[in-house]
Write a protein that holds these residues in place. Structure first.
Motif, PDB file in Angstrom:
ATOM      1  N   SER A   1       1.181  -0.853   0.298  1.00 12.02           N
ATOM      2  CA  SER A   1      -0.200   0.006   0.100  1.00 12.02           C
ATOM      3  C   SER A   1       1.053   1.335  -0.148  1.00 12.02           C
ATOM      4  CB  SER A   1      -0.845  -0.201   1.131  1.00 12.02           C
ATOM      5  OG  SER A   1      -1.570   1.362   1.609  1.00 12.02           O
ATOM      6  N   ILE A   2       1.421   2.145   0.659  1.00 13.44           N
ATOM      7  CA  ILE A   2       2.635   2.769   0.674  1.00 13.44           C
ATOM      8  C   ILE A   2       3.427   2.469  -0.625  1.00 13.44           C
ATOM      9  CG2 ILE A   2       4.504   3.451   2.344  1.00 13.44           C
ATOM     10  CD1 ILE A   2       4.028   1.768   4.643  1.00 13.44           C
ATOM     11  N   TYR A   3       3.757   1.293  -0.548  1.00 13.80           N
ATOM     12  CA  TYR A   3       5.079   2.184  -1.569  1.00 13.80           C
ATOM     13  C   TYR A   3       4.427   1.999  -3.167  1.00 13.80           C
ATOM     14  CZ  TYR A   3       8.868   2.275   1.542  1.00 13.80           C
ATOM     15  OH  TYR A   3       9.001   2.585   2.815  1.00 13.80           O
ATOM     16  N   GLY A   4       3.058   1.132  -3.652  1.00 11.48           N
ATOM     17  CA  GLY A   4       2.684   1.394  -4.733  1.00 11.48           C
ATOM     18  C   GLY A   4       3.153   0.333  -5.993  1.00 11.48           C
ATOM     19  N   GLU A   5       3.625   0.384  -6.846  1.00 11.91           N
ATOM     20  CA  GLU A   5       3.975   0.143  -8.320  1.00 11.91           C
ATOM     21  C   GLU A   5       5.797  -0.291  -7.914  1.00 11.91           C
ATOM     22  OE1 GLU A   5       3.439   2.072 -12.517  1.00 11.91           O
ATOM     23  OE2 GLU A   5       1.978   1.640 -11.673  1.00 11.91           O
TER      24      GLU A   5
END
Length: 321
Positions: free
Chosen positions: A21-25
């Protein structure tokens, strides 16, 4: 009270969900079953100069009893720089024993990259970039699902042991089923090898195929077990897809395969895939290793696990004599 396996598994799930969730892609699931993950970290500039890929494997005892197994991948990260950063990560682990530490590791690495960007350190020299923009020219490249015939080969500029003067037989080469996603196509090739010269010959043979030679990236890794020294001879190549070769080799280490070369060709179709490209590379490799019996399939592994449980249950039922 020590955490149970169930509690540790839940802690891992919670941490992975949070990081995703924090770092996404920038967060990538390399292999869900083996709990292998990778995150791309940069110096936070609009046009990042310094980037690094942190690959981690979460063992069953993490976080309460075992540290993560990690690998730092960057073309510029070598020697003293690698050791200093590794020491910092290990110090963080020691200072936070029993706690989830991946977020702390990622942000510490980012801090180091930001310091490099703000200092007078020269920018890293990266010769070839990932995600090149060559247009894919169609679907005519799919290779026959048969071993390649042993034809004469041209020499390529590939480093092997010059002490091996015997012209060894070209191993059989097998091609896996292609995976296509958003016009990019990935295909794995596999060959049994027991010497570096055989690795060289297989690569030369593959590059005789014009379509393989024109692939955007030809990522490979091999592992050879040396009986006399009881050690592994292994190496990998990114071919411009940063850290992909290291990921592929790491997968082979985790799966404990040896005496095999795996090459994954990628034809870029003009659409960026982000972290999904690493998933496809590893899936191609894993599939071809399963097909040629270097590792059991998921179904076979489940059957073996079921048999083991049944044997244990039967042993418990046996009366004492």
């Amino acid at each position: 009270m020590a955490a149970s396996d169930t509690e540790r598994a839940q802690q891992q799930i919670d941490e992975i969900e949070a990081l995703s969730s924090i770092y996404g892609e920038d967060w990538c699931v390399v292999d869900e079953d083996e709990k292998i993950y990778c995150i791309k970290i940069n110096d936070c500039l609009d046009q990042p100069k310094w980037t690094l890929c942190l690959q981690v494997i979460l063992p069953p005892g993490y976080p309460t009893a075992e540290p993560p197994i990690y690998q730092l991948n960057a073309p510029w990260l070598q020697g003293q720089d690698y050791m200093e950063l590794a020491n910092v990560l290990e110090e963080i682990y020691v200072q936070n024993l029993g706690e989830s530490i991946l977020y702390l590791w990622v942000e510490k690495i980012r801090e180091v990259l930001i310091e490099k960007a703000q200092s007078s350190d020269p920018e890293p020299d990266i010769k070839k970039t990932s995600e090149e923009v060559d247009e894919d020219d169609g679907d005519d490249f799919l290779l026959d699902y048969q071993p390649v015939q042993e034809d004469p080969i041209k020499m390529l500029n590939y480093i092997t042991s010059e002490s091996q003067e015997v012209d060894e037989e070209l191993p059989s080469i097998h091609h896996g089923n292609p995976i296509t996603d958003r016009r990019s196509t990935f295909q794995a090739h596999l060959a049994p090898v027991v010497t570096p010269r055989q690795v060289k010959r297989v690569l030369e043979k593959l590059y005789e195929n014009k379509k393989i030679a024109s692939a955007t990236h030809n990522i490979y890794a091999y592992r050879i077990y040396c009986e006399d020294k009881q050690t592994f001879l292994q190496d990998c190549e990114d071919d411009g897809e940063t850290a992909a070769g290291g990921r592929l080799l790491h997968l082979m280490q985790i799966l404990n395969v040896h005496n095999v070369l795996v090459v994954v060709s990628r034809w870029y179709g003009g659409i960026l895939l982000g972290p999904d490209r690493f998933k496809h590379i590893n899936n191609c490799a894993r599939n071809v290793l399963v097909e040629y019996n270097y590792i059991p399939s998921v179904e076979e592994s489940s059957k073996q696990a079921g048999k083991s449980k049944k044997i244990r249950k039967d042993n418990k039922k046996r009366p004492e004599h």
